[in-house]
Write an enzyme that holds these catalytic residues in place. Structure first.
Site, PDB file in Angstrom:
ATOM      1  N   CYS A 232     -27.851  -8.987 -16.097  1.00 21.45           N
ATOM      2  CA  CYS A 232     -27.315  -8.710 -17.430  1.00 21.45           C
ATOM      3  C   CYS A 232     -28.300  -9.194 -18.492  1.00 21.45           C
ATOM      4  O   CYS A 232     -28.748 -10.339 -18.454  1.00 21.45           O
ATOM      5  CB  CYS A 232     -25.964  -9.398 -17.608  1.00 21.45           C
ATOM      6  SG  CYS A 232     -25.338  -9.318 -19.308  1.00 21.45           S
TER       7      CYS A 232
ATOM      8  N   CYS B 194     -26.369 -12.190 -20.588  1.00 16.50           N
ATOM      9  CA  CYS B 194     -26.020 -13.492 -20.014  1.00 16.50           C
ATOM     10  C   CYS B 194     -26.815 -13.804 -18.754  1.00 16.50           C
ATOM     11  O   CYS B 194     -26.656 -14.880 -18.179  1.00 16.50           O
ATOM     12  CB  CYS B 194     -24.520 -13.569 -19.719  1.00 16.50           C
ATOM     13  SG  CYS B 194     -24.027 -12.684 -18.235  1.00 16.50           S
TER      14      CYS B 194
ATOM     15  N   CYS C  69     -23.185  -6.856 -18.634  1.00 22.02           N
ATOM     16  CA  CYS C  69     -21.945  -7.015 -17.887  1.00 22.02           C
ATOM     17  C   CYS C  69     -20.906  -6.022 -18.408  1.00 22.02           C
ATOM     18  O   CYS C  69     -20.744  -5.879 -19.623  1.00 22.02           O
ATOM     19  CB  CYS C  69     -21.363  -8.416 -18.080  1.00 22.02           C
ATOM     20  SG  CYS C  69     -22.286  -9.719 -17.276  1.00 22.02           S
TER      21      CYS C  69
ATOM     22  N   GLY D 166       0.795  -1.229   0.000  1.00 21.87           N
ATOM     23  CA  GLY D 166       0.000   0.000   0.000  1.00 21.87           C
ATOM     24  C   GLY D 166       0.822   1.271   0.000  1.00 21.87           C
ATOM     25  O   GLY D 166       0.275   2.362  -0.155  1.00 21.87           O
TER      26      GLY D 166
ATOM     27  N   CYS E 231     -19.046 -12.134 -19.507  1.00 20.81           N
ATOM     28  CA  CYS E 231     -20.341 -12.205 -20.155  1.00 20.81           C
ATOM     29  C   CYS E 231     -20.300 -13.219 -21.309  1.00 20.81           C
ATOM     30  O   CYS E 231     -21.155 -14.095 -21.421  1.00 20.81           O
ATOM     31  CB  CYS E 231     -20.727 -10.821 -20.671  1.00 20.81           C
ATOM     32  SG  CYS E 231     -22.456 -10.661 -21.117  1.00 20.81           S
TER      33      CYS E 231
END
Ligand SMILES: Nc1ncnc2c1ncn2[C@@H]1O[C@H](COP(=O)(O)OP(=O)(O)OP(=O)(O)O)[C@@H](O)[C@H]1O
Ligand SMILES: [Mg+2]
Lengths: 262, 293
Positions: B240, B243, B265, B31, B271
């Site tokens: 979606c 899909c 998606c 980080g 997808c």
């Protein structure tokens, strides 16, 4: 909390000296400040008032001398033998600093509530409703209408900004507050209201304070004790009323009779 | 002598070593933003030169590279970067998340869970999460050094006071390994939980700002919040339309000039893979819609 504790000074300045290169800022300042006591520092421009305040609040390191601060556990600790995180923690919790210019003491792009809440969040508060509750309470105490809590200080008047600065500093219940010309640049009527407020809060919270000011009326109204500075040196000190009513040093006499532009 | 026009993956070995040193340091201090001597790349900064340099420094001849931009493999940006590495490194590329060993991304984390054989490289525009409230670099560095992160919560406080909830939807700040607060780049906060305990190595490159940072595999990543306003990953309350997925991050797309909208998606590979497996029939669509809260 025992009687013994409060007999110990809260802050001790011991031979504080600061040179900016070869330029003297402040020389050999020594005094003690007790809990609940308000000390005024007066003197002409360039006499070393701000330098002394920055030395006392650990913002600049002295060329020689030291500052001892009695921590909440009772131990008198040298500011510069403390670690930097400890010093910064002290600065954000047990101390406050009110600047003449509120832009230096506030986050101008952050709401009043955020400004007041910052210190709480810095010490780990993580409940929004609690933070907001305390911020609301503090705005009330410094006479800022509650419905201005989400406005930024940009939309505030000069007097409101100063009061917000005070709330932001006092929210962690510090024991000591430093003020550099807190009423400078404000209209006379606004000054009077701010002074009134400061006086009330300082006595309610039993705050110790060191107030730098050009204005002897401010010193008289707020402080128990006074130090007069000239050319980087404290030339006279004592109880405020005594010094102002019966000044010993010729310079102080001139200052009091307002022959000198303080 | 016929030297090639450029070295493998464009950057010279010296530069790559310098970048790798920065990456190693970044991995050692999860980080933490490590400064590096960012190079000019033959593309504009907005195109993710930080990510490109990181990718160039870690790429080997056997790597398989995937590049996504907002979840899609075929935006101009993604295609150009892929082509760039095909040309300069000759590596294999793919659009399939599971086949890739190195994935360079802008604005998304793939939906398909990543494995410990993979590296995710993020393109970062602004690496400093504290900059919003504290523009002074000397001060933000000190704040990181001393873990003084109260300011991050001031930002979230401001959000709630203005909008009634934490409205930050992208670049939602996180704390890495209980130490450094980090900007995860402008991914949607929906993706934040994927960073936590992720088996893949995550590397972040900011070209213009000359910073590299990292999340080593299996590192704790926590999104900042308040007790009474807990972090909530957001997605549109829909499935979606291609899909039928109810668990993926959705883009709202306008499908014609009359303003007809649909949700699909954002991760095109996810997808497409689902559709290839036969998902997305009308029946499943309604079923999925019922499942949705
Ligand atoms: N950062 C600095 N660098 C060099 N000299 C400085 C610095 N700050 C202050 N000084 C000098 O130190 C002396 C004391 O200055 P200081 O600011 O403490 O005075 P002051 O009493 O607060 O004045 P004022 O009433 O104008 O605010 C002056 O001679 C000043 O020029
Ligand atoms: Mg001054």
């Amino acid at each position: 909390m025992s009687a013994l504790d409060t007999e110990e000074p809260l802050l001790v300045a011991d031979g504080l000296t600061k040179y900016y290169g070869r330029q003297l800022g402040c020389r050999d300042a020594s005094f003690e400040l007790y809990e609940g006591e308000v000390m005024a520092v007066v003197g002409e421009s360039g006499s070393g008032k701000s330098t002394l305040l920055q030395l006392l609040s650990g913002q600049i390191e002295p060329t020689s001398g030291r500052v001892l601060y009695r921590m909440r556990d009772g131990a008198a600790t040298d500011l510069w033998s403390m670690s930097e995180p400890m010093r910064r923690f002290l600065y954000r919790t047990d101390w406050g600093f009110v600047h003449q210019d509120p832009q230096r003491g506030l986050r101008m792009g952050v709401s009043a509530g955020g400004n007041v809440g910052e210190r709480l969040m810095a010490v780990g508060w993580r409940n929004y409703a609690d933070i907001r509750g305390v911020a609301t309470d503090w705005l009330g105490r410094v006479e800022i209408p509650e419905d201005r809590i989400d406005d930024t200080p940009r939309t505030y008047s000069g007097g409101m900004r100063q009061r917000l600065q005070i709330a932001r500093n006092l929210v962690t219940s510090p024991r000591l507050i430093f003020m550099d010309e807190p009423t400078g640049g404000l209209d006379v009527s606004v000054q009077a209201r701010l002074l009134d407020l400061l006086r009330r809060i300082v006595s309610e919270m039993r705050l110790a304070a060191i107030v730098v000011t050009h204005d002897l009326a401010v010193a008289r109204l707020l402080s128990n004790r006074i130090m007069v500075m000239k050319g980087g040196t404290v030339i006279e000190s004592g109880l405020t009323d005594q010094v102002l009513d019966d000044p010993h040093e010729p310079y102080t006499q001139l200052l009091v009779s307002s022959i000198l532009p303080a | 002598m016929t030297a090639p026009a450029y070295n493998f993956a464009y950057l010279d070995e010296q530069t790559k070593r310098m970048i790798r040193r920065a990456i190693l340091k970044a991995i050692a201090i999860p980080g933490y933003q490590v400064p590096f001597a960012s190079r000019e790349m033959p593309m504009p900064y907005g195109w993710g030169t930080g990510g490109v340099q990181v990718t160039a420094a870690i790429l080997g001849p056997n790597d398989v590279l995937k590049v996504i931009d907002q979840g899609s493999d075929d935006t101009t940006n993604a295609v150009s970067i892929r082509k760039f590495f095909v040309k300069t490194a000759g590596v294999k590329t793919t659009t399939t998340t599971t086949e890739a060993t190195v994935i360079q991304t802008r604005h998304r984390i793939p939906e398909t869970p990543l494995g410990d054989h993979q590296v995710l490289v993020y393109q970062v525009p602004i690496p400093e999460p504290l900059r919003f409230l504290e523009p002074r670099e000397t001060e933000t560095r000190r704040m990181h050094a001393l873990s003084e992160y109260g300011l991050m919560h001031v930002k979230l406080y401001e959000d709630i006071s203005r909008h009634g909830h934490i409205a930050t939807a992208y670049a939602y700040p996180v704390k890495v390994d209980d130490r450094y607060v980090m900007d995860p780049s402008p991914i949607p906060k929906f993706d934040n939980p994927k960073m936590n305990d992720c088996p893949a190595l995550q590397l972040f490159g900011a070209g213009r700002e000359k910073r590299i940072y990292a999340i080593p595999p299996y590192t704790q990543v926590v999104s900042l919040d308040f007790e009474d306003h807990p972090f909530e990953p957001y997605r549109h309350d829909a499935s979606c339309e291609l899909c039928g997925a109810t668990d993926s991050y959705l883009d709202e797309v306008i499908t014609d000039d009359r303003g007809t909208r649909m949700f699909v998606c954002s991760d095109t590979d996810y997808c497409g893979t689902r559709r290839a497996m036969g998902h997305g029939t009308a029946a499943e669509d309604t079923e999925a819609a019922h499942d949705d809260r």
